[in-house]
Design a protein around this motif. Structure first.
Motif, short mmCIF file in Angstrom:
data_model
loop_
_atom_site.label_atom_id
_atom_site.label_comp_id
_atom_site.label_asym_id
_atom_site.label_seq_id
_atom_site.Cartn_x
_atom_site.Cartn_y
_atom_site.Cartn_z
N LEU A 160 0.81 -1.22 0.00
CA LEU A 160 0.00 0.00 0.00
C LEU A 160 0.84 1.27 0.00
O LEU A 160 0.35 2.34 -0.37
CB LEU A 160 -0.95 0.00 1.21
CG LEU A 160 -2.03 -1.08 1.22
CD1 LEU A 160 -2.90 -0.96 2.46
CD2 LEU A 160 -2.89 -1.01 -0.05
N MET A 161 2.10 1.14 0.40
CA MET A 161 2.96 2.33 0.49
C MET A 161 4.10 2.31 -0.52
O MET A 161 4.99 3.15 -0.46
CB MET A 161 3.51 2.44 1.92
CG MET A 161 2.44 2.66 2.96
SD MET A 161 3.10 2.70 4.63
CE MET A 161 4.10 4.19 4.54
N ASP A 162 4.08 1.35 -1.43
CA ASP A 162 5.14 1.21 -2.44
C ASP A 162 6.52 1.13 -1.82
O ASP A 162 7.46 1.80 -2.27
CB ASP A 162 5.08 2.36 -3.46
CG ASP A 162 3.82 2.31 -4.31
OD1 ASP A 162 3.38 1.19 -4.65
OD2 ASP A 162 3.27 3.38 -4.60
N LEU A 163 6.65 0.31 -0.79
CA LEU A 163 7.95 0.12 -0.15
C LEU A 163 8.67 -1.03 -0.86
O LEU A 163 8.08 -2.09 -1.08
CB LEU A 163 7.79 -0.20 1.34
CG LEU A 163 7.05 0.83 2.19
CD1 LEU A 163 6.89 0.32 3.62
CD2 LEU A 163 7.78 2.16 2.17
N GLU A 164 9.92 -0.81 -1.21
CA GLU A 164 10.69 -1.82 -1.92
C GLU A 164 10.99 -3.02 -1.02
O GLU A 164 10.84 -4.16 -1.40
CB GLU A 164 11.99 -1.20 -2.43
CG GLU A 164 12.66 -2.02 -3.50
CD GLU A 164 13.80 -1.27 -4.14
OE1 GLU A 164 14.91 -1.82 -4.15
OE2 GLU A 164 13.57 -0.13 -4.59
N ASN A 165 11.44 -2.74 0.19
CA ASN A 165 11.73 -3.79 1.18
C ASN A 165 11.04 -3.39 2.48
O ASN A 165 11.65 -2.72 3.31
CB ASN A 165 13.25 -3.94 1.38
CG ASN A 165 13.58 -5.04 2.35
OD1 ASN A 165 12.73 -5.53 3.09
ND2 ASN A 165 14.84 -5.44 2.38
N PRO A 166 9.78 -3.79 2.65
CA PRO A 166 9.01 -3.30 3.80
C PRO A 166 9.64 -3.62 5.16
O PRO A 166 9.53 -2.82 6.09
CB PRO A 166 7.65 -3.95 3.65
CG PRO A 166 7.83 -5.07 2.70
CD PRO A 166 9.00 -4.71 1.83
N TYR A 167 10.30 -4.77 5.28
CA TYR A 167 10.91 -5.13 6.57
C TYR A 167 12.00 -4.13 6.96
O TYR A 167 12.13 -3.75 8.12
CB TYR A 167 11.47 -6.56 6.54
CG TYR A 167 10.38 -7.59 6.44
CD1 TYR A 167 9.70 -8.02 7.58
CD2 TYR A 167 10.01 -8.12 5.21
CE1 TYR A 167 8.68 -8.96 7.50
CE2 TYR A 167 8.99 -9.07 5.12
CZ TYR A 167 8.33 -9.48 6.27
OH TYR A 167 7.32 -10.40 6.19
N GLU A 168 12.78 -3.66 5.98
CA GLU A 168 13.82 -2.68 6.24
C GLU A 168 13.26 -1.25 6.24
O GLU A 168 13.60 -0.43 7.08
CB GLU A 168 14.94 -2.79 5.18
CG GLU A 168 15.75 -4.06 5.29
CD GLU A 168 16.51 -4.17 6.60
OE1 GLU A 168 17.05 -3.14 7.06
OE2 GLU A 168 16.55 -5.27 7.17
N ASP A 169 12.40 -0.98 5.24
CA ASP A 169 11.89 0.39 5.09
C ASP A 169 11.04 0.84 6.27
O ASP A 169 11.08 2.01 6.65
CB ASP A 169 11.10 0.50 3.77
CG ASP A 169 11.98 0.31 2.55
OD1 ASP A 169 13.23 0.41 2.67
OD2 ASP A 169 11.44 0.03 1.46
N LEU A 170 10.27 -0.07 6.86
CA LEU A 170 9.47 0.31 8.03
C LEU A 170 10.36 0.74 9.20
O LEU A 170 9.97 1.59 9.99
CB LEU A 170 8.56 -0.84 8.46
CG LEU A 170 7.31 -1.06 7.61
CD1 LEU A 170 6.64 -2.38 7.96
CD2 LEU A 170 6.34 0.10 7.74
N LEU A 171 11.55 0.15 9.30
CA LEU A 171 12.46 0.51 10.39
C LEU A 171 12.99 1.94 10.21
O LEU A 171 13.41 2.57 11.19
CB LEU A 171 13.64 -0.47 10.47
CG LEU A 171 13.26 -1.91 10.82
CD1 LEU A 171 14.50 -2.81 10.75
CD2 LEU A 171 12.64 -1.97 12.20
N LYS A 172 12.96 2.45 9.00
CA LYS A 172 13.47 3.80 8.72
C LYS A 172 12.42 4.87 8.99
O LYS A 172 12.76 6.04 9.07
CB LYS A 172 13.93 3.89 7.27
CG LYS A 172 15.07 2.97 6.94
CD LYS A 172 15.36 2.97 5.45
CE LYS A 172 16.38 1.91 5.10
NZ LYS A 172 16.51 1.75 3.62
N LEU A 173 11.16 4.46 9.10
CA LEU A 173 10.09 5.46 9.28
C LEU A 173 9.99 5.95 10.70
O LEU A 173 10.21 5.25 11.64
CB LEU A 173 8.75 4.86 8.82
CG LEU A 173 8.67 4.47 7.34
CD1 LEU A 173 7.35 3.81 7.05
CD2 LEU A 173 8.86 5.68 6.45
#
Length: 173
Positions: A160-173
């Motif tokens: 839903l958020m167009d995250l390439e690697n959600p497991y890593e990208d969520l940690l950056k938010l």
């Protein structure tokens, strides 16, 4: 902001959260794990669980002393249930999981040699909670629908958020 390091907030939540609080309290799960800094993580605390979602409890444990840890839980009568104990490797680190059913709730207790507030399960939950607060009820319902289709939580957010690697990208938010 909700203090997710305690389970008191569940008392005022939805019906499933109230039931989770009742079961966890009745069986003194957090009391028995108190020396290991337990936190309820995952989908139930942020109200995106679906039928069959488990209660994910994370804890900190030094696995060099795993036998002492398991003995401690046995002595506290924590493990009178049929428990599966596994040793997954997560991000190159050996962990321990205990899985069992408690009054209809699937329970997964996950331990790493890392403070619970630094474990990815907790950090993902905080990021997901923040996103849900910002994006509102429609977004939340889309996440729940994806989960009902069998998509795991982080990938659902990623879709839903167009995250390439959600497991890593969520940690950056």
């Amino acid at each position: 902001m909700i203090d997710f390091t305690r389970i008191d907030y569940l008392k005022n939540g939805n019906e499933r959260q109230k039931r989770a609080y009742e079961v966890l309290s009745k069986h003194r799960i957090f009391e028995k794990l108190k020396d290991y800094s337990p936190i309820l993580a995952g989908t139930v605390p942020i109200e995106i669980d679906i039928e069959g979602s488990d209660l994910d409890i994370i804890f900190e444990v030094d696995l060099r002393f795993e036998e002492d840890f398991l003995d401690d839980l046995m002595l506290s009568r924590f493990i009178p249930y049929d428990v599966d104990v596994e040793h997954p490797v997560v991000n190159g680190e050996r962990c321990i999981t205990l899985n069992f059913i408690l009054e209809g709730f699937p329970i997964e207790i996950f331990g790493q040699n890392k403070p619970t507030t630094e474990q990815n399960a907790y950090l993902h939950m905080l990021a997901e909670h923040k996103i849900l607060q910002e994006k509102g009820e429609k977004f939340k319902q889309k996440i729940i629908e994806l989960k009902k289709q069998g998509i795991k939580t982080e990938p659902a957010f990623g879709m839903l958020m167009d995250l390439e690697n959600p497991y890593e990208d969520l940690l950056k938010l």
